[in-house]
Design an enzyme around this catalytic site. Structure first.
Site, short mmCIF file in Angstrom:
data_model
loop_
_atom_site.label_atom_id
_atom_site.label_comp_id
_atom_site.label_asym_id
_atom_site.label_seq_id
_atom_site.Cartn_x
_atom_site.Cartn_y
_atom_site.Cartn_z
N PRO A 240 42.84 41.37 31.06
CA PRO A 240 42.60 42.82 30.94
C PRO A 240 42.74 43.53 32.28
CG PRO A 240 40.89 41.56 29.79
CD PRO A 240 41.70 40.57 30.57
N THR A 242 45.54 44.22 33.95
CA THR A 242 46.64 43.80 34.83
C THR A 242 47.86 44.71 34.73
OG1 THR A 242 47.26 42.21 33.09
CG2 THR A 242 46.01 41.37 34.97
N GLY A 243 47.89 45.61 33.75
CA GLY A 243 48.98 46.58 33.70
C GLY A 243 49.95 46.41 32.56
N LYS A 244 49.53 45.77 31.46
CA LYS A 244 50.44 45.57 30.32
C LYS A 244 50.82 46.90 29.67
CE LYS A 244 47.47 42.86 28.31
NZ LYS A 244 46.43 42.86 29.36
N HIS A 461 16.27 32.87 50.54
CA HIS A 461 17.24 32.44 49.51
C HIS A 461 18.66 32.82 49.95
CE1 HIS A 461 18.39 31.60 45.22
NE2 HIS A 461 19.40 32.38 45.57
N GLU A 462 18.86 34.07 50.33
CA GLU A 462 20.20 34.53 50.72
C GLU A 462 20.62 33.91 52.05
OE1 GLU A 462 22.00 36.02 48.67
OE2 GLU A 462 20.43 36.52 47.22
N HIS A 465 22.08 30.52 51.31
CA HIS A 465 23.49 30.59 50.89
C HIS A 465 24.40 30.75 52.11
CE1 HIS A 465 22.98 30.63 46.60
NE2 HIS A 465 22.22 31.72 46.60
#
Length: 648
Positions: A240, A242-244, A461-462, A465
């Site tokens: 969805p 992408t330019g169809k 927590h961050e 990561h």
């Protein structure tokens, strides 16, 4: 001056059937109004005054109408009296009969007659006034009243029938007589379509294919002279956004041939047989206007694979529509010059008969844009914006991996809105970065109530990561970390993933380890865990399951995959493996995740002091960037390409 004069012929009013209806109604009203006494102006009086006139001998005749109204006619001598000067009758229309002087209504007829008899006998009137009885009927009025219900019914019926048969009526009930007609919108030489291939950035391969389709219709002899046949259909397949549909619009703008556009759902209706009828009508119109193009957007609405067991009944409307579409596409002659374009993001669910050569001869894959194509898409969407002169498009294209064309258009629009909200005169780099953050993470919620303990847990927590991803070679490089709540998350970390065509096991394991770094940091610092790692666990579990059951990257399971790319599983509702294999798969998934979790804990324990330092900076500033990590951990240099990517 003569040229400015309007043509007098154009001033003539157009004939309308409503004129006839109005004329008939006017005639009936005139006949009703001019009937009888509608315009007679007899002077009104009262029964008591009438009795006084009767006693004076002024009354020549009394006419009793319909047993409730009396009309009084005076003698000639009485009409000359001063009291009766104003009683001379008048009428708009000339009348051959004498008109009454007075009129009034009375109550009971018998009592009225008795009163007249008493006055006549007591006054010895001579000659006695005449008493006549008359019944008046309004025939036209009664006729119209009786006819009115039928006129209303016929009028309502005509109105409904016209609305139902008109082409402009909306909805299923608005076009009963045209319900089997195609709802395709026609674009031809009279309809200007401004979209061209210049407006389609990137998508070089797909654009080349559809340009060739346009050339087929413009110069068919160039291809048929060698004995070749023009392709009958092309299917645009892609994710969805992408330019169809944009490619189809460009075809409509470039082809200069009749272009029929509609959605797959336009064939679907609650009435049986309507979808097939609309397919027939669509292809009939296209053949009449050939060379032409038919574009069916979201064709999976009617093109889904027909099941072996028809649960919806023996006469499924969607299957009838698909069967008719298959027949029409396969029934084209080689010289009809009609090409069918269709678009879908669910090619895996389409019927095999629809996908075969001879119907959709070509499948054009519209993939997500790469870095170079994203730059071209940015150039298109930045045209209408008042942007900063030093805006680096290469930087923007590298900051948006995995973004579709629709996502990039949204980024440009959000950046313009953010700049306007901040009172800027032009859109700069920071506005685009904020727009990317807004789209990926959601809107900042600075007013969300977070306790100090929760904020500290979120910060560690961050920071976990960020620390683990910085230490691992194949983990995505960090861009930004924040503990400001966004959307549904309490904190977020942005990475710049490398765009790979193939992924190796060590790369997937490093990504999983980095995703588990948040929970591992909570365990290392507080010896407690929380529910904050839900999205991380979901991501890691999906990756581990894919490694084992899809990509065959597990030594214990071996080179097996249980993924069915066709979407038509032969196993129905049963698993394609035994219970023993299911236990082995579950254990292998658990082992992979726990091993990476232990690896993350080990990395954080070895760098606990740096983790604490990073978390403190994060608590103070709420948002940190790559530069902050370089000050704490030093430069991250696993390979030259990654350093160049980070320097951007």
């Amino acid at each position: 001056m003569a040229n400015n004069k309007k043509n007098p012929k154009n001033k003539k009013p157009k004939f309308s059937p409503y004129w006839i209806y109005g004329g008939v109604i006017a005639i009936f009203l005139a006949m009703q109004l001019f009937n009888g006494s509608s315009f007679q102006d007899a002077k009104p009086t009262t029964p008591s005054q009438f009795m006084e006139y009767l006693k004076s001998g002024d009354v020549e005749k009394v006419e009793i109408v319909n047993r409730r109204e009396a009309k009084v006619y005076l003698t000639k001598e009485a009409q000359e009296k001063e009291i009766h000067k104003k009683s001379k009758p008048t009428s708009i229309l000339p009348s051959a009969t004498r008109l009454p002087n007075y009129k009034f209504e009375f109550g009971d007829l018998q009592n009225f007659e008795d009163e007249i008899s008493d006055v006549v006998s007591s006054e010895n009137l001579s000659p006695k006034p005449k008493i006549e009885y008359k019944t008046e009927q309004n025939l036209w009025g009664d006729f119209l009243i009786g006819l009115l219900p039928f006129i209303l019914l016929i009028g309502v019926w005509i109105f409904i029938m016209r609305r139902m048969s008109s082409g402009g009526g909306g909805g299923a009930g608005g076009q009963i007589f045209n319900i089997g007609k195609s709802r395709a919108k026609l674009f031809d030489e009279n309809t200007e379509v401004k979209t061209t291939f210049k407006d389609v950035a990137g998508l070089e391969g797909a654009k080349e294919e559809v340009q060739e389709i346009v050339d087929f219709l413009k110069n068919p002899d160039k291809y048929t002279s060698l004995g070749g046949k023009i392709p009958k259909g092309a299917l645009l397949v892609g994710s969805p956004g992408t330019g169809k549909t944009l490619l189809a619009k460009a075809v409509a703008g470039e082809a200069k041939v009749p272009f029929f556009s509609l959605s797959g759902s336009d064939f679907v209706e609650m009435f049986v047989g309507v979808g097939a009828s609309r397919v027939r009508d669509l292809f009939k119109q296209a053949k009449e206007k050939s060379p032409s193009i038919i574009f069916i957007d979201e064709i999976d609405a009617i093109g889904r694979a027909r099941g072996k067991s028809n649960f919806s009944g023996s006469n499924d409307e969607r299957e009838n529509t698909l069967n008719q579409l298959l027949t029409e596409m396969d029934g084209f002659g080689t010289n009809t010059n009609v090409i069918v374009l269709a678009a879908t993001n669910r090619a895996d669910v389409l019927d095999k008969a629809l996908m075969r050569a001879g119907r959709f001869d070509r499948q054009i894959f519209v993939d997500l844009p790469d870095v170079r194509e994203r730059k071209e898409i940015f150039e298109v969407h930045l045209r209408p914006l008042k942007k900063s002169q030093d805006l680096d498009l290469d930087f923007l294209s590298k900051q948006t991996p995995g973004f579709s064309g629709a996502d990039i258009a949204n980024v440009c629009n959000e950046a313009a809105l953010i700049a306007a909200r901040n009172g800027k005169k032009e859109v700069d780099k920071q506005d685009f970065l904020d727009a990317v953050d807004r789209i990926i993470g959601g809107l900042e919620k600075k007013n969300k109530i977070v306790t100090p303990d929760e904020k500290k847990a979120i910060a560690y927590h961050e920071a976990g990561h960020a620390t683990v991803s910085w230490m691992l070679e194949h983990a995505a490089p960090l861009v930004k970390v924040t503990i400001v709540p966004r959307g549904r998350s309490l904190g977020a970390a942005w990475y710049l993933p490398e765009e790979r065509l193939i992924v190796r096991p060590e790369q997937m394991l490093d990504e999983m380890c980095a995703a588990l770094g948040g929970r591992a940091a909570e365990k290392v610092m507080f010896n407690k865990i929380s529910t904050g790692a839900l999205s991380d666990l979901e991501k890691v579990t999906k990756q581990a399951r894919a490694m084992v059951t899809v990509y065959g990257l597990s030594d214990k399971i071996g080179n097996l995959t249980y993924y069915d790319s066709s979407g038509e599983s032969e196993y129905g509702f049963t698993k394609p493996y035994s219970e023993q294999t299911a236990e082995l798969i579950d254990k292998e998934i658990s082992d992979i995740i726990e091993k990476q979790y232990a690896r993350a804990i080990k990395l954080l324990e070895d760098n606990k002091d740096k983790l604490i330092e990073l978390a403190e900076v994060l608590l103070e500033k709420e948002v940190i960037f790559k530069d902050n990590l370089e000050k704490i951990f030093g430069e991250r240099s696993f390979n030259k390409e990654e350093r160049e990517l980070l320097d951007k």
